[in-house]
Design an enzyme around this catalytic site. Sequence first.
Site, mmCIF file in Angstrom:
data_model
loop_
_atom_site.group_PDB
_atom_site.id
_atom_site.type_symbol
_atom_site.label_atom_id
_atom_site.label_comp_id
_atom_site.label_asym_id
_atom_site.label_seq_id
_atom_site.Cartn_x
_atom_site.Cartn_y
_atom_site.Cartn_z
ATOM 1 C CG ASP A 100 -20.181 -14.426 -40.556
ATOM 2 O OD1 ASP A 100 -20.128 -13.528 -41.413
ATOM 3 O OD2 ASP A 100 -20.293 -14.193 -39.341
ATOM 4 C CG HIS B 277 -22.414 -11.223 -40.673
ATOM 5 N ND1 HIS B 277 -21.040 -11.150 -40.673
ATOM 6 C CD2 HIS B 277 -22.855 -10.194 -39.921
ATOM 7 C CE1 HIS B 277 -20.663 -10.105 -39.931
ATOM 8 N NE2 HIS B 277 -21.742 -9.500 -39.476
ATOM 9 C CD GLU C 222 -20.562 -6.523 -37.347
ATOM 10 O OE1 GLU C 222 -19.679 -5.844 -36.807
ATOM 11 O OE2 GLU C 222 -20.367 -7.680 -37.771
HETATM 12 C C1 ACM Z 1 -20.735 -9.089 -33.509
HETATM 13 O O1 ACM Z 1 -19.654 -9.040 -32.903
HETATM 14 N N1 ACM Z 1 -20.831 -8.682 -34.763
HETATM 15 C C2 ACM Z 1 -21.943 -9.603 -32.861
#
Ligand code: ACM
Length: 526
Positions: free
Chosen positions: A193, A257, A320
């Site tokens: 991440d 991420h 995201e």
């Molecule tokens: C997430 O909670 N961004 C998958």
Amino acid sequence: MITSLIMSTLLSVHSAFVPPALIPMPGYVTWKEGNFTLSNQTTLAAPKSQDDLAQQFQSWVKPGTGLELPISSRAKASSISLSLNSGLTQLGPEGYRLSVNSRGVKVTAAGRAGLFYGLQTLRQLLPVHTFGSVASSEAISIPCVEIEDHPRFAWRGAMIDPARHFIPKAAVLQFIDVIALHKLNHLHIHLTDDQGWRIEIKKYPGLTDQGSIRKAPAIGDGTAHAGFYTQADLRQIVAYAASRFITVIPEIEMPGHAGAALAAYPQYGNTGKILEVKPDWGVHGDIFNPSMETIHFLQDVLTEVMEIFPSKFIHIGGDEVPKEQWIANPAAQAQMKQLGLKNPDELQSWIIKQMDTFLANHHRRLVGWDEILEGGLAPGATVMSWRGISGGIKAAQSGHDVVMAPTDNTYLDYYQSQDTAKEPAAIGGFLPLEKVYSYEPIPSELTPEQAKHVMGVQGQLWAEYISTPSHLQYMAFPRLCAISEVGWSQPAARGWDSFVIRLNRHLPRLAAMGINYRRLDANLVR
Ligand code: ACM
């Protein structure tokens, strides 16, 4: 329903009989009169090929009882026998029969996973002290019973997040033991991440040399943080899980991420700037660029990932992804035009399709968070539905497999009380046990045919605010006990009131195992 009817009938016959608490609740349970007593005269009878399962049972009971049950390939007068039986294929690869009479115990199943689950149920028939680590000489009496059981869903998962806070290997192994007790069978491990890269990749040592270390965050626990798993560590975790019939699903986040990876290899980003491993939480704008060089880098990473993880599914994240950097990056715009793509969503989709094809060529399948639907779903993709259930519905309706992981019912990083001052700091939200338990993974919008694409359910333990193994356990249990029953038990076999009664008697087992579970709210104590 059948079970509770039988229980209540028996309860009225022998008012002293309190059936052992089984979680997740099996399909059919018929309590009988009498007991079998486990003693140093008891043999574990298993064919040589199932020796390892007998050994696991032996190792579960030895610390709390002092008994080293001998293992033999021949059934003795007083024995716990394990045998495969191809006549039980109707129970599926994970189903089993467990029969206890006063002379012995028989576990039968069509497959090894079924034998393992039969032994896990047998373990829950033993007194609480057998879960402990201090040998007690208390008698071990097992009530006579007939159980036939098999899971409702094939994917019963838990997700852990060592990217935000590294989880030492020993704590992962202990976590595996506890989820195995609950018949969960998938451990999804979020390895990369913005705030950390936690898997050794031999071709790109910078990923861990730089990407596994971050300075102290401005918010959060105020400490610098580092850690990663070597490939040998991960192989050990995979093998340990596999022997407990748990598949480890690795997640490598792309194209967002990506902060930790880009801190080490900024050439795969969009800005040319030197970046740091993000010390703060939230969604960050630094994402991978869409060049072929980056695709090859990510595929190289996946090649090493596949060598470590034999799972059919490889998780590529996909959630995201702020697209601003692609809009501002002339090279990304040129790539979009050259590929004939209309917008950044289609560009994201194109990246995911490259990975889908790559994984399919290696006989694997791609799974990603529900944002992978945006811009068009890759042909072989499986969707993990987290922003509610609509992504799961859409994917299942278009013939894709899905795992249900909606925030409202399965985000175990959310608070367990509305009185947040009395709880350790969490990311927010409110997800009490009852709401987890009430979850029904098959959306009513789906036809029976579409519903077959719902592979199961998973609880998420994002770790921005979970920095120790003990806190991880506090957030996980007992809510994962509820997830286990949602994933395993048929709707007719389960119910909240029965679950609460059983959970009250189940939690002392977790205490005996040294697990820091969250105590039940006063109104749930029975
Ligand atoms: C997430 O909670 N961004 C998958």
